[in-house]
Scaffold this motif. Structure first.
Motif, PDB file in Angstrom:
ATOM      1  N   HIS A 132      -0.350  -3.332  -1.525  1.00  0.00           N
ATOM      2  CA  HIS A 132       0.481  -4.540  -1.641  1.00  0.00           C
ATOM      3  C   HIS A 132       0.584  -4.977  -3.098  1.00  0.00           C
ATOM      4  O   HIS A 132       1.667  -5.328  -3.571  1.00  0.00           O
ATOM      5  CB  HIS A 132      -0.135  -5.636  -0.783  1.00  0.00           C
ATOM      6  N   ALA A 133      -0.541  -4.924  -3.830  1.00  0.00           N
ATOM      7  CA  ALA A 133      -0.510  -5.338  -5.241  1.00  0.00           C
ATOM      8  C   ALA A 133       0.402  -4.435  -6.050  1.00  0.00           C
ATOM      9  O   ALA A 133       1.204  -4.915  -6.868  1.00  0.00           O
ATOM     10  CB  ALA A 133      -1.926  -5.319  -5.815  1.00  0.00           C
ATOM     11  N   ASN A 152      -2.047  -6.970   6.055  1.00  0.00           N
ATOM     12  CA  ASN A 152      -2.784  -5.706   6.044  1.00  0.00           C
ATOM     13  C   ASN A 152      -2.439  -4.857   7.264  1.00  0.00           C
ATOM     14  O   ASN A 152      -2.283  -3.646   7.154  1.00  0.00           O
ATOM     15  CB  ASN A 152      -4.288  -5.978   6.012  1.00  0.00           C
ATOM     16  N   THR A 166      -4.573  -3.791   0.652  1.00  0.00           N
ATOM     17  CA  THR A 166      -4.454  -4.835  -0.365  1.00  0.00           C
ATOM     18  C   THR A 166      -3.995  -4.251  -1.694  1.00  0.00           C
ATOM     19  O   THR A 166      -3.117  -4.799  -2.365  1.00  0.00           O
ATOM     20  CB  THR A 166      -5.802  -5.547  -0.541  1.00  0.00           C
ATOM     21  N   THR A 174      -3.112 -12.932   5.707  1.00  0.00           N
ATOM     22  CA  THR A 174      -3.729 -11.749   5.094  1.00  0.00           C
ATOM     23  C   THR A 174      -3.922 -10.647   6.122  1.00  0.00           C
ATOM     24  O   THR A 174      -3.586  -9.474   5.880  1.00  0.00           O
ATOM     25  CB  THR A 174      -5.103 -12.110   4.500  1.00  0.00           C
ATOM     26  N   THR A 224       0.925  -3.237   6.685  1.00  0.00           N
ATOM     27  CA  THR A 224       0.894  -2.112   5.743  1.00  0.00           C
ATOM     28  C   THR A 224       0.382  -0.839   6.407  1.00  0.00           C
ATOM     29  O   THR A 224       0.830   0.251   6.084  1.00  0.00           O
ATOM     30  CB  THR A 224       0.016  -2.469   4.536  1.00  0.00           C
ATOM     31  N   VAL A 274     -10.198  -2.623   4.277  1.00  0.00           N
ATOM     32  CA  VAL A 274      -9.745  -3.890   3.711  1.00  0.00           C
ATOM     33  C   VAL A 274      -9.023  -3.671   2.388  1.00  0.00           C
ATOM     34  O   VAL A 274      -7.964  -4.241   2.147  1.00  0.00           O
ATOM     35  CB  VAL A 274     -10.934  -4.856   3.522  1.00  0.00           C
ATOM     36  N   THR A 275      -9.582  -2.813   1.512  1.00  0.00           N
ATOM     37  CA  THR A 275      -9.043  -2.738   0.157  1.00  0.00           C
ATOM     38  C   THR A 275      -7.806  -1.856   0.031  1.00  0.00           C
ATOM     39  O   THR A 275      -6.990  -2.094  -0.849  1.00  0.00           O
ATOM     40  CB  THR A 275     -10.099  -2.196  -0.821  1.00  0.00           C
ATOM     41  N   THR A 316      -0.896   5.170   1.381  1.00  0.00           N
ATOM     42  CA  THR A 316      -1.849   4.271   2.032  1.00  0.00           C
ATOM     43  C   THR A 316      -2.145   4.667   3.465  1.00  0.00           C
ATOM     44  O   THR A 316      -3.300   4.774   3.847  1.00  0.00           O
ATOM     45  CB  THR A 316      -1.340   2.828   2.036  1.00  0.00           C
TER      46      THR A 316
END
Lengths: 140, 179
Positions: free
Chosen positions: A94-95, B124, A91, B120, B127, A87-88, A42
């Motif tokens: 994380h999923a 993010n 996410t 959120t 991460t 943004v994606t 990522t």
């Protein structure tokens, strides 16, 4: 003069972007388990993509500045794509990490695991399932 | 009503961004050389439809995100503390890819944020910044479970772990932006 400076910046951005995307690939091969691989997959790809998109945006802005409106399409659309990536990408990571931990993959060489055996469901959902279980036990 | 207007305007701006460069010539109403009349008209119609349908999904409770101070704080956060953290993260990962030294673990932090948007944004940010990956969330208390690639020993003495070790000053910024 202005041409050459922007060209040099674009080449530097391309080089940095390709280097970090390559590093993400090497990290996927070298790391031992799914979580550490996600680290490489990522962070490095997002950072590399920022620089690759940045070079395209710079080229588009230069075209726009010299009167070619196709440059506006390049610059603005690449900017929108960059926001979507920002943004994606975390996410999705994380999923994947959450799914891996729920299906029982342990982190390799872990020093500490606070999540081990713990449940993170909402209490209302947990209660519902508990009452459903009770009913099922009574019926069965 | 305000929810409908906000949703329509945001939809229209996104539509304009996606259809930029569709100009046909001097007959355009806004003669900027960027959009044609048809695109602007169709964009308005579509935005009104989407605003009518989606206003309850897009705007949840209150309108605190309409405050421009929050937007500028967000942009500042994005370009300076966040980008700097991200650059550090990448050199950290590069070092670990090349040397193979890892010391991983999953830790729990309590950032103390209340809203969905805030948590959120923080997850993010975590991460994408040094050595950390958000794995799971406790939805009752908004605690985050973080996979940390290089666990520091002095951080493990106190439970739950102080979030300063994991994500620095990010929760303060996120609280300023989203709460």
């Amino acid at each position: 003069m202005m041409f050459s400076i922007i060209d040099i910046i674009v080449y530097i951005f391309l080089g940095v972007g390709v280097f970090f995307n390559l590093l993400a690939g090497v990290g996927l091969l070298r790391f031992p388990d799914v979580y550490t691989r996600l680290h490489a997959g990522t962070k490095c790809t997002t950072f590399g993509s920022i620089f690759l998109s940045g070079s395209v945006i710079l080229l588009g802005l230069r075209m726009w500045w010299f009167g070619n409106t196709d440059g506006s399409i390049l610059a603005i659309h690449t900017g929108v794509a960059l926001v979507a990536i920002l943004v994606t990408n975390p996410t999705g990571a994380h999923a994947i990490a959450r799914a891996a931990h729920r299906s029982g993959v342990k982190p390799v060489k872990a020093v500490v695991d606070d999540l081990e055996g713990g449940t993170t469901k909402k209490k209302s959902i947990g209660k519902k399932t508990a009452t459903v279980k009770k009913k099922e036990e009574e019926e069965g | 009503m305000l929810a409908f207007i906000v949703t329509t305007i945001v939809c229209f701006i996104i539509y304009l961004l996606l259809t930029i460069g569709s100009a046909t010539g001097a007959s355009d109403f806004f003669n900027l050389g960027l959009w044609s009349n048809e695109e602007i008209l169709f964009g308005v119609i579509l935005s009104v439809i989407v605003g009518a349908i989606g206003r309850k999904i897009f705007v949840k409770k209150d309108f605190r995100m309409l405050n421009p101070v929050r937007w500028f704080t967000f942009l500042f956060y994005l370009f300076i503390p966040f980008f700097w953290g991200m650059a550090k993260a990448n050199f950290d990962v590069a070092y670990r890819v090349i040397t193979g030294k890892i010391n991983p673990g999953i830790v729990k932090i309590s950032p103390g944020l209340k809203t969905d948007l805030g948590i959120t944004m923080l997850a993010n940010s975590i991460t994408l910044t040094p050595g950390t990956l958000s794995v799971d969330i406790d939805e009752d208390k908004n605690d985050l479970y973080i996979h940390w690639i290089n666990v520091k020993k002095e951080a493990l003495k106190k439970k739950p772990i102080d979030y300063k070790y994991v994500c620095g000053s990010f929760p303060k910024w996120v609280r300023r932006i989203a709460e």
